[in-house]
Scaffold this active site. Structure first.
Site: not given
Length: 482
Positions: A56, A162, A180
């Site tokens: 991520c 994240h 995202d």
């Protein structure tokens, strides 16, 4: 045997609002009218899904670097230079990231290593009000983007730590748009600023430090630097560890009497990869019908490079490094071997080969790919300034030839009409490398007078501004975040 598989997750709403929902679209239109969606369009143009479950941080940074139109300086696939999360390996090995993920500090390191300006704020170094103001500033501009590091549980989502970029802000609702990068799991969504702040204001167990956010922008300087720390080389971490950890211990353990002895401690037994750790940024172009001319842009870049070289060579530290190298010529060492590569034709032969690979997209494995190396000088103005062209020929796999020129920083003619070379040398490289080391490196030198002398030589505050930028903007960040 059956295996468990998942197709996405249901986005917890509230607190989040799906970007593609009717309400999400309404928020988008309103924010667009408020002028706080300016950064969205560049980001969405390069929005990607992370290629590994733990990538991520890498995918987020890849999106932002491409949105800022930063040139990675190396190929992605074919002849194309492009950021992909699989290329961001200069601060942490990809195999380690694939298993453990990546920390806040390492993402900041990656951004700097790849040519971005980074303002990083852990949650204990900022406030929710500061965060909101910086987000509004970013979302009102195409030139700056915000990356957030947060714990998913704070948004009632599954998973742990994240990273994601922020794509917009809505003032009346005080909400931000999270783009995202785990698109296989959650879609882009709006969340309240205070809720996201609370999710950032958590401890990363891997480091014991707070999460936070960073503002990423493009460095406001033309790509005319002379050197870079080659953190993409396989052995870069061992070199960085030697310089930042081993050297201070070695200096502390020995009774040193002068600067020559200090330099011997630093360079007497470095890792063999030191040769590849600091790299000359050379400029390569296709040959144009044998016409040796320079554009004004090319002249400008070469002038800056020559000025930096001149500043290096007038620094007090350079004189000590040169003297030390002279004393090493009779010895067989890593540094002595480095000097063998100082001759301009040998340097340029390697560079023209690499440049031809980039220009043609066709590289040969092994062997000598450049031939007919020819060094020429071209007068630039009436002040005896000249540039050096090193021309070479590259033979492709189909036996066709491609001519390339390596442009060397400007040089001056001496009193007898001879050109004084200005191409980077080992002494230049080692001088800049020493200047890039943290000041505390030298604090272990026992003899107080010697310690003060060394510190005065390596302090960057008194250096000319061009040389300061070369060291501080392009060299220090890699060592700082090791």
């Amino acid at each position: 045997m059956a295996s468990v598989s998942l197709y996405r997750r249901v986005l917890p709403s509230p607190p989040a609002i799906d970007f593609a929902s009717q309400e999400g679209k309404k928020i988008f239109v309103e924010a667009l009218g408020q002028g706080t969606m300016e950064g969205f369009f560049k980001l969405i143009s390069f929005y990607q899904t992370q290629s590994e479950p733990a990538y991520c941080g890498l995918a987020t940074l890849s999106v932002v670097l491409n949105a800022l139109a930063i040139d990675p300086g190396r190929k992605w696939k074919g002849p194309w230079r492009w950021f992909d999360d699989s290329m961001l390996d200069c601060c942490e090995p990809l195999e380690k990231v694939k298993v453990q993920g990546i920390t806040f500090g390492k993402v900041a390191c990656l951004a700097r290593c790849n040519g971005a300006k980074v303002e990083a704020f852990r949650s204990n170094e900022s406030t929710v009000s500061d965060f909101r103001n910086r987000v509004i500033s970013c979302c009102s501009s195409e030139d700056r983007h915000a990356i957030v590091s947060y714990h998913r549980s704070g948004l009632k989502q599954t998973g742990e730590g994240h990273f994601s970029p922020l794509g917009g802000y809505h003032a009346e609702r005080d909400m931000v748009l999270i783009l995202d990068v785990t698109r296989y799991k959650y879609p882009p969504h709006w969340v309240p600023v205070t809720l996201l702040w609370n999710a950032m204001n958590t401890i990363d167990r891997a480091t014991g430090l707070q999460r936070g956010y960073m503002i990423i922008s493009k460095l406001n300087r033309a790509p005319s630097i002379l050197y870079t720390l080659s953190c993409r080389h396989e052995g870069w971490s061992s070199v960085a560890k030697f310089l930042t950890e081993n050297v201070p211990l070695l200096l502390k353990s020995e009774d040193l009497k002068d600067i020559q002895e200090v330099l011997s401690v630093v360079f007497k037994s470095p890792p063999s990869e030191l040769r590849e750790f600091i790299t000359w940024i050379a400029e390569v172009r296709r040959q144009e019908d044998g016409n040796l001319t320079l554009s004004e842009e090319e002249k400008g870049r070469l002038v800056i490079k020559a000025e930096i070289l001149e500043k290096i060579r007038t620094a007090g530290l350079f004189k000590h490094v040169t003297s030390w190298l002279d004393s090493q010529r009779s010895r067989c060492s890593t540094i002595a071997n480095l000097q063998d590569k100082d001759m301009l034709p040998e340097l340029a032969a390697r560079v023209c080969c690499q440049g031809a690979c980039l220009l043609t997209g066709c590289c040969l494995s092994g062997g000598k790919c450049c031939c007919q190396i020819d060094v020429k000088h071209l007068n630039v103005d009436s002040k005896n300034l000249a540039t050096t062209f090193v021309s070479g020929t590259f033979t492709t796999g189909s036996s066709s030839e491609q001519g390339v020129d390596v442009l060397v920083p400007l040089c001056q003619r001496g009193p007898e009409g001879h050109y004084i070379a200005m191409h980077p040398s080992t002494a230049d490289v080692l001088t800049v490398l020493l200047l890039a080391l943290p000041l505390h490196t030298w604090s272990g030198i026992k003899e107080e007078k010697l310690r003060a002398e060394v510190t005065s030589l390596v302090t960057t505050e008194d250096l000319p501004s061009l040389l300061q930028e070369e060291v501080i903007l392009y060299m220090e960040p890699v060592l700082q975040f090791f």
